[in-house]
Design a protein around this motif. Structure first.
Motif, PDB file in Angstrom:
ATOM      1  N   THR A 251       0.164   8.843  10.880  1.00  9.10           N
ATOM      2  CA  THR A 251       0.043   8.279   9.530  1.00  9.10           C
ATOM      3  C   THR A 251      -1.390   7.781   9.341  1.00  9.10           C
ATOM      4  O   THR A 251      -1.897   7.033  10.163  1.00  9.10           O
ATOM      5  CB  THR A 251       1.020   7.092   9.358  1.00  9.10           C
ATOM      6  N   ARG A 252      -2.012   8.228   8.264  1.00  9.13           N
ATOM      7  CA  ARG A 252      -3.396   7.821   8.034  1.00  9.13           C
ATOM      8  C   ARG A 252      -3.557   7.438   6.570  1.00  9.13           C
ATOM      9  O   ARG A 252      -3.810   8.277   5.717  1.00  9.13           O
ATOM     10  CB  ARG A 252      -4.361   8.962   8.384  1.00  9.13           C
ATOM     11  N   VAL A 253      -3.385   6.162   6.305  1.00  6.28           N
ATOM     12  CA  VAL A 253      -3.565   5.651   4.950  1.00  6.28           C
ATOM     13  C   VAL A 253      -4.958   5.048   4.874  1.00  6.28           C
ATOM     14  O   VAL A 253      -5.384   4.342   5.795  1.00  6.28           O
ATOM     15  CB  VAL A 253      -2.484   4.599   4.622  1.00  6.28           C
ATOM     16  N   SER A 254      -5.674   5.326   3.785  1.00  4.11           N
ATOM     17  CA  SER A 254      -7.022   4.773   3.624  1.00  4.11           C
ATOM     18  C   SER A 254      -6.997   3.266   3.801  1.00  4.11           C
ATOM     19  O   SER A 254      -6.008   2.605   3.475  1.00  4.11           O
ATOM     20  CB  SER A 254      -7.567   5.087   2.226  1.00  4.11           C
ATOM     21  N   THR A 255      -8.103   2.723   4.288  1.00  3.85           N
ATOM     22  CA  THR A 255      -8.167   1.312   4.655  1.00  3.85           C
ATOM     23  C   THR A 255      -7.566   0.411   3.576  1.00  3.85           C
ATOM     24  O   THR A 255      -6.703  -0.422   3.849  1.00  3.85           O
ATOM     25  CB  THR A 255      -9.631   0.915   4.939  1.00  3.85           C
ATOM     26  N   PHE A 256      -8.019   0.564   2.335  1.00  4.20           N
ATOM     27  CA  PHE A 256      -7.483  -0.284   1.263  1.00  4.20           C
ATOM     28  C   PHE A 256      -6.531   0.491   0.346  1.00  4.20           C
ATOM     29  O   PHE A 256      -6.414   0.204  -0.835  1.00  4.20           O
ATOM     30  CB  PHE A 256      -8.625  -0.935   0.480  1.00  4.20           C
ATOM     31  N   GLY A 257      -5.874   1.509   0.897  1.00  3.24           N
ATOM     32  CA  GLY A 257      -4.830   2.205   0.155  1.00  3.24           C
ATOM     33  C   GLY A 257      -5.318   3.373  -0.673  1.00  3.24           C
ATOM     34  O   GLY A 257      -4.519   4.182  -1.139  1.00  3.24           O
ATOM     35  N   GLN A 258      -6.622   3.456  -0.875  1.00  2.00           N
ATOM     36  CA  GLN A 258      -7.224   4.632  -1.509  1.00  2.00           C
ATOM     37  C   GLN A 258      -8.633   4.728  -0.964  1.00  2.00           C
ATOM     38  O   GLN A 258      -9.152   3.750  -0.399  1.00  2.00           O
ATOM     39  CB  GLN A 258      -7.198   4.529  -3.037  1.00  2.00           C
ATOM     40  N   PRO A 259      -9.286   5.884  -1.084  1.00  2.00           N
ATOM     41  CA  PRO A 259     -10.612   6.009  -0.482  1.00  2.00           C
ATOM     42  C   PRO A 259     -11.545   4.870  -0.918  1.00  2.00           C
ATOM     43  O   PRO A 259     -11.575   4.506  -2.099  1.00  2.00           O
ATOM     44  CB  PRO A 259     -11.102   7.361  -1.012  1.00  2.00           C
ATOM     45  N   ALA A 260     -12.268   4.312   0.028  1.00  2.00           N
ATOM     46  CA  ALA A 260     -13.131   3.160  -0.274  1.00  2.00           C
ATOM     47  C   ALA A 260     -14.147   3.508  -1.350  1.00  2.00           C
ATOM     48  O   ALA A 260     -14.546   2.663  -2.154  1.00  2.00           O
ATOM     49  CB  ALA A 260     -13.828   2.688   1.003  1.00  2.00           C
ATOM     50  N   SER A 261     -14.576   4.777  -1.372  1.00  2.00           N
ATOM     51  CA  SER A 261     -15.563   5.209  -2.362  1.00  2.00           C
ATOM     52  C   SER A 261     -15.002   5.181  -3.783  1.00  2.00           C
ATOM     53  O   SER A 261     -15.761   5.192  -4.752  1.00  2.00           O
ATOM     54  CB  SER A 261     -16.040   6.618  -2.024  1.00  2.00           C
TER      55      SER A 261
ATOM     56  N   THR B 113       0.818  -1.221   0.000  1.00  2.00           N
ATOM     57  CA  THR B 113       0.000   0.000   0.000  1.00  2.00           C
ATOM     58  C   THR B 113       0.846   1.262   0.000  1.00  2.00           C
ATOM     59  O   THR B 113       0.431   2.291  -0.521  1.00  2.00           O
ATOM     60  CB  THR B 113      -0.890   0.030   1.271  1.00  2.00           C
ATOM     61  N   GLU B 114       2.010   1.200   0.585  1.00  2.00           N
ATOM     62  CA  GLU B 114       2.835   2.399   0.744  1.00  2.00           C
ATOM     63  C   GLU B 114       4.153   2.290  -0.036  1.00  2.00           C
ATOM     64  O   GLU B 114       4.409   3.081  -0.935  1.00  2.00           O
ATOM     65  CB  GLU B 114       3.100   2.649   2.238  1.00  2.00           C
ATOM     66  N   GLY B 115       4.967   1.309   0.301  1.00  2.00           N
ATOM     67  CA  GLY B 115       6.288   1.228  -0.322  1.00  2.00           C
ATOM     68  C   GLY B 115       6.234   1.122  -1.838  1.00  2.00           C
ATOM     69  O   GLY B 115       7.045   1.721  -2.540  1.00  2.00           O
ATOM     70  N   LEU B 116       5.286   0.343  -2.352  1.00  2.00           N
ATOM     71  CA  LEU B 116       5.198   0.134  -3.798  1.00  2.00           C
ATOM     72  C   LEU B 116       4.074   0.953  -4.425  1.00  2.00           C
ATOM     73  O   LEU B 116       3.615   0.649  -5.535  1.00  2.00           O
ATOM     74  CB  LEU B 116       5.008  -1.358  -4.107  1.00  2.00           C
ATOM     75  N   ALA B 117       3.636   2.011  -3.747  1.00  2.00           N
ATOM     76  CA  ALA B 117       2.472   2.773  -4.218  1.00  2.00           C
ATOM     77  C   ALA B 117       2.699   3.453  -5.561  1.00  2.00           C
ATOM     78  O   ALA B 117       1.755   3.872  -6.218  1.00  2.00           O
ATOM     79  CB  ALA B 117       2.068   3.810  -3.165  1.00  2.00           C
ATOM     80  N   GLY B 118       3.952   3.562  -6.004  1.00  2.00           N
ATOM     81  CA  GLY B 118       4.231   4.139  -7.314  1.00  2.00           C
ATOM     82  C   GLY B 118       4.133   3.138  -8.454  1.00  2.00           C
ATOM     83  O   GLY B 118       4.374   3.494  -9.606  1.00  2.00           O
ATOM     84  N   ASN B 119       3.789   1.901  -8.131  1.00  2.00           N
ATOM     85  CA  ASN B 119       3.711   0.852  -9.137  1.00  2.00           C
ATOM     86  C   ASN B 119       2.275   0.505  -9.502  1.00  2.00           C
ATOM     87  O   ASN B 119       1.408   0.451  -8.638  1.00  2.00           O
ATOM     88  CB  ASN B 119       4.321  -0.461  -8.596  1.00  2.00           C
TER      89      ASN B 119
ATOM     90  N   ALA C  68      -5.071   8.778  -6.985  1.00  2.00           N
ATOM     91  CA  ALA C  68      -6.071   7.976  -6.266  1.00  2.00           C
ATOM     92  C   ALA C  68      -5.500   7.482  -4.944  1.00  2.00           C
ATOM     93  O   ALA C  68      -6.177   7.507  -3.911  1.00  2.00           O
ATOM     94  CB  ALA C  68      -6.507   6.794  -7.126  1.00  2.00           C
ATOM     95  N   ARG C  69      -4.245   7.047  -4.982  1.00  2.00           N
ATOM     96  CA  ARG C  69      -3.653   6.478  -3.764  1.00  2.00           C
ATOM     97  C   ARG C  69      -3.252   7.560  -2.768  1.00  2.00           C
ATOM     98  O   ARG C  69      -3.388   7.371  -1.557  1.00  2.00           O
ATOM     99  CB  ARG C  69      -2.442   5.616  -4.140  1.00  2.00           C
ATOM    100  N   ALA C  70      -2.702   8.652  -3.268  1.00  2.00           N
ATOM    101  CA  ALA C  70      -2.183   9.682  -2.367  1.00  2.00           C
ATOM    102  C   ALA C  70      -3.273  10.641  -1.913  1.00  2.00           C
ATOM    103  O   ALA C  70      -3.089  11.390  -0.954  1.00  2.00           O
ATOM    104  CB  ALA C  70      -1.064  10.464  -3.052  1.00  2.00           C
TER     105      ALA C  70
END
Lengths: 430, 430
Positions: A325-335, A147-153, B35-37
């Motif tokens: 640190t507040r990352v959305s539950t599944f890495g992006q907003p659930a909506s 969700t975080e380290g590879l978020a650019g992929n 979307a992720r950020a």
């Protein structure tokens, strides 16, 4: 700096193995955590079925018999759910925690596999998050990596061996020459099995985990129902041995990938090269393989269960929240998560087919004909001696679509030379 | 939600392999990252030595010939330093970025190994952070795993194979039977070597990385000067072969651990079991092993260099900053990092000793006597045929302190039977 922020206050629901581990870390590493998080982390209250002695000092914490009451306490910031179970108390308490504006840290894969989208939406509406590092692959920080380290992929494929009990059984079958049933009983005695063992050996528990990885890898709503599930109950010692002769090992392997045909999720026994990291994984250890378009392949390996590893994962999430640190539950907003479109057809691969044939002239030719008619071509075929009148036969196919394999297997039934059911296992390229 | 936050604006200093990779990801994955950020990530300006064509479209970005000017631009939020070098422009520009209130994302291990504490303090004074995932083990998100995922653990030991070039040479020596010098030349031709090759084969680059891992694992100020460094230049094909016969492989292995004697950091060629994850690591791939008191052992494996993997790591840090994640540079406030007390004596271990002896009666007895006098006991001794008058001898010791091994080696010199220098390699328990 550390003085300026108030402590982060935890309510811990569940004092089984994981809950005790979390209490121990908070009690042992208070100063270390405060230094890292920039503030203290405190336990305010706990909840469990009983107040029996658990070998840890709980005297400083309030006790709530009802986890929902714990979740609603105004003096906690984070609700730590380590009870388990995807309905009933765990669900009610998690909902209550969110409704009363708490962040949630959970180890509960089943809960999120079944209700993840609804819970994530509810949390989002309250400006809260659910963190669940401990729910997948135990102590391995794979949710964070993905969700975080590879978020650019853009992720291409995620694979995992994520049920230690299954991997223990499969590893021990090879090492000891004992059959599945003997080792299943051993696991039962060792306490390695869930109350409903089918959660383990049927692949359900690992399937729950895979469905969560799919969501964060591909930005799709959790779709556990779309995971193709196959357990390890039908794996024979013969399969283990024949796979080994071919240079493979059998693993209960989860694979999720986004393809042109849709999202493909499966948790099935597969053959993987014996000398690959997945093939070399022994015993109860977990492994996750992350493949991204920029990073290539990352492999993470570590303990998939147990007090220390699971509590370590819970505390990683807690310290994230303490740091802000507040990352959305599944890495992006659930909506913004899209509805997963399950792949109608799974990817083709080479296949391992094992069957027993009557020792009749032409039996093998009939099987070969069925394969040809189904459009499946044969890479290798082995007949390993006879057992009375029955001849065990092993076939390795060239790359074939699962539908064609299913077609061939259906045709086998009409030949009249088959004894029992054939077993078809995918050979995964890893 | 995504509309409410302004874009995060990047200034990228350096348009070599990594810089180009970062530009490509931002250009290709704009929507995915937004979307992720929860907000857009934009490149505002770039800096490089020249404006030559690099195969990427830079027309939308301002160009600064001077990275310091880039760092000071008021229209950037994050200074991405992918120039390299630990003095000169990279240092000046990073300092300028911090002084003008920017967060910094860097791939520059040398800069942080030499100036990490001063830079972290400066950033802290400005309320800024330096993130450096790309500086250690390329695409493997190990800084994140250690600083965040495992933050609930007291770390016990961290190990790593973190220089792809060295591992490539050692792996190829075994695979091809070619000697070190031949493969060194091959690496030079393939562009695998730094401008100063000693950074690679002397273990310095990997030592830089290890010193950063030490800091975040143990909460100590970076102490690169205290890393025991030994390169791979003296490893012979004989060593590779003899290690293999004993069931080991030779790796340039970094080990950092906090002991009762102080902080022990070394980057040296070691023997590791051939069937361990470290022993099985082939070619340019990196591996890091993290051992914590709760989690046990986590192993992470992946590409240690290259455009995609390194840019992936940079973007992981950038997306963290876009999300508002702000972890202190070394995992806790720089002002709270303790001064590392280097261990006066390194941990004991078994040792591999290889030497050449004159073919004289009693030569081996003299060597054995030296070992005995130094308090080192012998586990195995092999004499593998004669080469004219010289006899290559291999000795594996029982567990011995490095000082005792050094004592024994010093005594060898007085025997008059030694040809050339003996080689002593640690056998690491992994």
């Amino acid at each position: 700096m550390t003085q300026s922020l108030p402590p982060l206050r935890l309510g811990i629901a569940g004092l089984g193995t994981v809950g005790r581990g979390v209490v121990r870390i908070v009690q042992t590493h208070g100063a270390l955590i405060a230094a890292r998080a920039g503030r203290r982390v405190e336990i305010v209250a706990v909840s469990a079925r009983s107040q029996k002695d658990r070998g840890i000092d709980l005297s400083a914490y309030a006790f709530e018999a009802d986890p929902v009451a714990l979740a609603q306490r105004p003096d906690i910031d984070v609700f730590v759910e380590v009870m388990g179970g995807h309905e009933g108390a765990a669900k009610a308490a998690t909902e209550a925690a969110i409704a009363s504006g708490k962040d949630v840290v959970t180890a509960n894969k089943a809960l999120l596999a079944h209700h993840g989208q609804a819970l994530a939406l509810a949390a989002e509406a309250k400006g809260r998050v659910i963190r669940f590092e401990a729910a997948v692959a135990g102590g391995i920080p794979v949710i964070k990596a993905l969700t975080e380290g590879l978020a650019g992929n853009a992720m291409k494929r995620v694979m995992g061996v994520m049920n230690g009990t299954c991997n223990y059984i499969l590893t021990r079958m090879e090492a000891t020459g004992q059959g599945y049933n003997v080792l299943f009983d051993e696991c039962a005695k060792l306490g390695y099995l869930e109350a409903d063992p089918n959660l383990d050996v049927g692949g359900i528990d690992a399937g729950h985990k895979l469905s969560l990885l799919s969501s964060i890898a591909f930005g799709t709503q959790v779709a556990f129902d779309a995971v193709e599930l196959q357990g390890i109950q039908n794996i024979l010692l013969d399969d283990i041995r024949m796979a080994k002769d071919l240079g493979y090992r059998i693993k209960l392997l989860g694979v999720t990938q986004m393809t042109g045909r849709g999202l493909e999720q499966r948790m099935t026994p597969c053959l993987v090269p014996a000398d690959s990291p997945l093939g070399q994984l022994q015993g109860g250890t977990n492994m996750v393989v992350l493949e991204g378009d920029s990073v290539g392949q990352i492999v993470m390996r570590g303990p998939g269960a147990g007090e220390g590893p699971t509590a370590s994962a819970v505390m990683g999430d807690v310290i994230d929240l303490a740091r802000g640190t507040r990352v959305s539950t599944f890495g992006q907003p659930a909506s913004t998560l899209t509805k997963a479109i399950p792949a109608k057809a799974q990817a083709p691969s080479a296949w391992y087919l094992r069957m027993t044939l009557l020792d009749k002239p032409g039996a093998l030719a009939k099987i070969a004909t069925c394969l040809g008619e189904a459009g499946v071509s044969i890479d290798q075929m082995r007949q390993n001696g006879h057992e009375g009148i029955h001849a065990p036969v092993l076939i390795v196919t060239h790359k074939a679509a699962p539908a064609d394999i299913a077609d061939a297997v259906a045709r086998f039934a009409g030949t009249g030379v088959l004894v029992g059911e054939p077993v078809a296992l995918r050979i995964e390229e890893v």
